[in-house]
Write a protein that holds these residues in place. Structure first.
Motif, PDB file in Angstrom:
ATOM      1  N   GLN A   1      68.106 -64.572 -88.669  1.00  0.00           N
ATOM      2  CA  GLN A   1      67.154 -65.001 -90.097  1.00  0.00           C
ATOM      3  C   GLN A   1      68.066 -65.710 -90.840  1.00  0.00           C
ATOM      4  OE1 GLN A   1      63.731 -63.771 -89.976  1.00  0.00           O
ATOM      5  NE2 GLN A   1      64.163 -63.394 -87.865  1.00  0.00           N
ATOM      6  N   ARG A   2      68.960 -66.712 -90.487  1.00  0.00           N
ATOM      7  CA  ARG A   2      69.388 -67.392 -91.725  1.00  0.00           C
ATOM      8  C   ARG A   2      68.772 -68.785 -91.986  1.00  0.00           C
ATOM      9  NH1 ARG A   2      75.384 -68.412 -89.055  1.00  0.00           N
ATOM     10  NH2 ARG A   2      75.957 -69.171 -91.305  1.00  0.00           N
ATOM     11  N   TRP A   3      67.129 -68.276 -92.054  1.00  0.00           N
ATOM     12  CA  TRP A   3      66.268 -69.446 -92.537  1.00  0.00           C
ATOM     13  C   TRP A   3      65.892 -68.732 -93.936  1.00  0.00           C
ATOM     14  CZ3 TRP A   3      63.055 -69.486 -87.635  1.00  0.00           C
ATOM     15  CH2 TRP A   3      63.573 -70.222 -86.728  1.00  0.00           C
ATOM     16  N   PRO A   4      65.203 -69.583 -94.806  1.00  0.00           N
ATOM     17  CA  PRO A   4      64.691 -69.143 -96.099  1.00  0.00           C
ATOM     18  C   PRO A   4      63.380 -68.271 -95.884  1.00  0.00           C
ATOM     19  CG  PRO A   4      64.416 -71.528 -95.894  1.00  0.00           C
ATOM     20  CD  PRO A   4      65.240 -71.140 -94.624  1.00  0.00           C
ATOM     21  N   PHE A   5      62.887 -68.261 -94.474  1.00  0.00           N
ATOM     22  CA  PHE A   5      61.829 -67.283 -94.278  1.00  0.00           C
ATOM     23  C   PHE A   5      62.226 -66.493 -93.219  1.00  0.00           C
ATOM     24  CE2 PHE A   5      61.425 -71.297 -91.784  1.00  0.00           C
ATOM     25  CZ  PHE A   5      61.204 -70.700 -90.595  1.00  0.00           C
ATOM     26  N   LYS A   6      61.382 -65.177 -92.919  1.00  0.00           N
ATOM     27  CA  LYS A   6      61.489 -64.373 -92.031  1.00  0.00           C
ATOM     28  C   LYS A   6      60.402 -64.395 -90.891  1.00  0.00           C
ATOM     29  CE  LYS A   6      65.070 -62.594 -94.310  1.00  0.00           C
ATOM     30  NZ  LYS A   6      66.228 -63.165 -94.092  1.00  0.00           N
ATOM     31  N   TYR A   7      60.971 -64.149 -89.687  1.00  0.00           N
ATOM     32  CA  TYR A   7      59.893 -64.232 -88.419  1.00  0.00           C
ATOM     33  C   TYR A   7      60.509 -63.499 -87.483  1.00  0.00           C
ATOM     34  CZ  TYR A   7      57.050 -65.366 -84.435  1.00  0.00           C
ATOM     35  OH  TYR A   7      56.556 -65.223 -83.049  1.00  0.00           O
ATOM     36  N   VAL A   8      59.758 -62.351 -87.113  1.00  0.00           N
ATOM     37  CA  VAL A   8      60.218 -61.464 -86.278  1.00  0.00           C
ATOM     38  C   VAL A   8      59.031 -61.562 -84.893  1.00  0.00           C
ATOM     39  CG1 VAL A   8      60.650 -59.166 -85.384  1.00  0.00           C
ATOM     40  CG2 VAL A   8      61.267 -59.794 -87.623  1.00  0.00           C
ATOM     41  N   PRO A   9      59.258 -62.325 -83.742  1.00  0.00           N
ATOM     42  CA  PRO A   9      58.554 -62.202 -82.837  1.00  0.00           C
ATOM     43  C   PRO A   9      58.085 -60.699 -82.277  1.00  0.00           C
ATOM     44  CG  PRO A   9      60.641 -62.745 -81.879  1.00  0.00           C
ATOM     45  CD  PRO A   9      60.809 -62.657 -83.463  1.00  0.00           C
TER      46      PRO A   9
ATOM     47  N   ARG B   1      61.818 -61.099 -76.383  1.00  0.00           N
ATOM     48  CA  ARG B   1      62.967 -60.680 -75.650  1.00  0.00           C
ATOM     49  C   ARG B   1      64.227 -61.309 -75.936  1.00  0.00           C
ATOM     50  NH1 ARG B   1      62.569 -61.736 -69.006  1.00  0.00           N
ATOM     51  NH2 ARG B   1      64.325 -63.383 -69.199  1.00  0.00           N
ATOM     52  N   VAL B   2      64.358 -62.683 -76.435  1.00  0.00           N
ATOM     53  CA  VAL B   2      65.560 -62.962 -76.834  1.00  0.00           C
ATOM     54  C   VAL B   2      66.095 -62.377 -78.189  1.00  0.00           C
ATOM     55  CG1 VAL B   2      66.516 -65.122 -77.843  1.00  0.00           C
ATOM     56  CG2 VAL B   2      65.309 -65.217 -75.703  1.00  0.00           C
ATOM     57  N   TYR B   3      65.086 -62.176 -78.987  1.00  0.00           N
ATOM     58  CA  TYR B   3      65.257 -61.427 -80.218  1.00  0.00           C
ATOM     59  C   TYR B   3      66.101 -59.968 -79.869  1.00  0.00           C
ATOM     60  CZ  TYR B   3      64.696 -59.355 -84.976  1.00  0.00           C
ATOM     61  OH  TYR B   3      64.933 -58.663 -86.035  1.00  0.00           O
ATOM     62  N   GLN B   4      65.245 -59.479 -79.034  1.00  0.00           N
ATOM     63  CA  GLN B   4      65.612 -57.998 -78.805  1.00  0.00           C
ATOM     64  C   GLN B   4      67.076 -57.775 -78.254  1.00  0.00           C
ATOM     65  OE1 GLN B   4      62.230 -56.667 -76.660  1.00  0.00           O
ATOM     66  NE2 GLN B   4      61.679 -55.219 -78.228  1.00  0.00           N
TER      67      GLN B   4
END
Length: 176
Positions: A104-112, A119-122
Motif C-alpha cells: 500500500q505504498r500508493w496514495p490510495f488503499k485497495y485490498v483484493p 492470493r498474491v496479497y495473502q
C-alpha cells in the motif's frame, strides 16, 4: 520487408525475461535479501514512516542493470535491448504488485477480495508473518503458491525454528 521472426524473437525474449525475472527475483529474495543482503532488506521487514527504505536500493540496482543492457543492446548486441525491456516490464509489475497492492505504498488503499490478486496479497502478507529473516515463506512477487500450502509451510518453519531455538538454549544451559 519484415518477417514473422523479426517480431517473434523480440516477443519471446521479452516474455522469457519476465518469466525468468520472477524466478530470479524469488531466488535472490530468499538467498540474497534474506541472506548476506539482509542489512538492506531488513528495512522492509520493520515498521517505518519514511517513504523510502534501504530495501529500495535493490530496485535501483536492477534499474541500473536494465539501463546498461539497453545501452549495450542499442550499440552492439540487439537481443540485450529486448531483455532490458523484459526486465523493465517485470520492474513495473513488481512496483504495482508488491509496493502498491501488498504494501500500500500508493496514495490510495485497495485490498483484493478474490482471485489471483487476493492470493498474491495473502502470500506476501504471510511472508511478513514472522519476525526477522528466518522462517519466511513465499519469496516471489508475481506468482504465489496456494495460501493453504503457504500456511502449512509457515507452521512447519515455526516448529523447526522453535526446536532449533530450544536446542540452542539447551546447549547453553549449565550442566547439573
Amino acid at each position: 520487408m519484415e518477417s514473422l521472426i523479426d517480431y517473434l524473437v523480440p516477443t519471446l525474449l521479452v516474455i522469457g525475461t519476465v518469466v525468468f525475472m520472477e524466478w530470479f527475483a524469488a531466488w535472490s529474495h530468499e538467498h540474497i535479501m534474506h541472506g548476506w543482503g539482509w542489512r538492506w532488506h531488513k528495512s522492509h521487514h520493520e515498521p517505518h514512516d519514511e517513504t523510502l527504505e534501504k530495501n529500495d536500493l535493490y530496485a535501483v540496482i536492477f534499474a541500473v542493470f536494465a539501463v546498461g543492457l539497453f545501452w549495450i543492446g542499442s550499440h552492439w548486441f540487439w537481443p540485450l535491448w529486448w531483455i532490458a525491456v523484459g526486465i523493465s516490464i517485470y520492474g513495473i509489475l513488481y512496483f504495482f504488485m508488491h509496493d502498491g497492492l501488498v504494501h500500500q505504498r500508493w496514495p490510495f488503499k485497495y485490498v483484493p477480495r478474490k482471485g489471483y490478486l487476493k492470493r498474491v496479497y495473502q502470500a506476501h502478507r504471510l511472508h511478513h508473518a514472522v519476525e526477522g529473516r528466518d522462517g519466511c515463506v513465499s519469496f516471489g512477487f508475481v506468482y504465489a503458491e496456494p495460501v493453504d500450502q503457504l500456511v502449512r509451510q509457515l507452521q512447519d518453519n515455526k516448529q523447526k525454528l522453535g526446536s532449533k531455538t530450544q536446542r540452542e538454549e539447551d546447549q547453553r544451559a549449565p550442566a547439573e
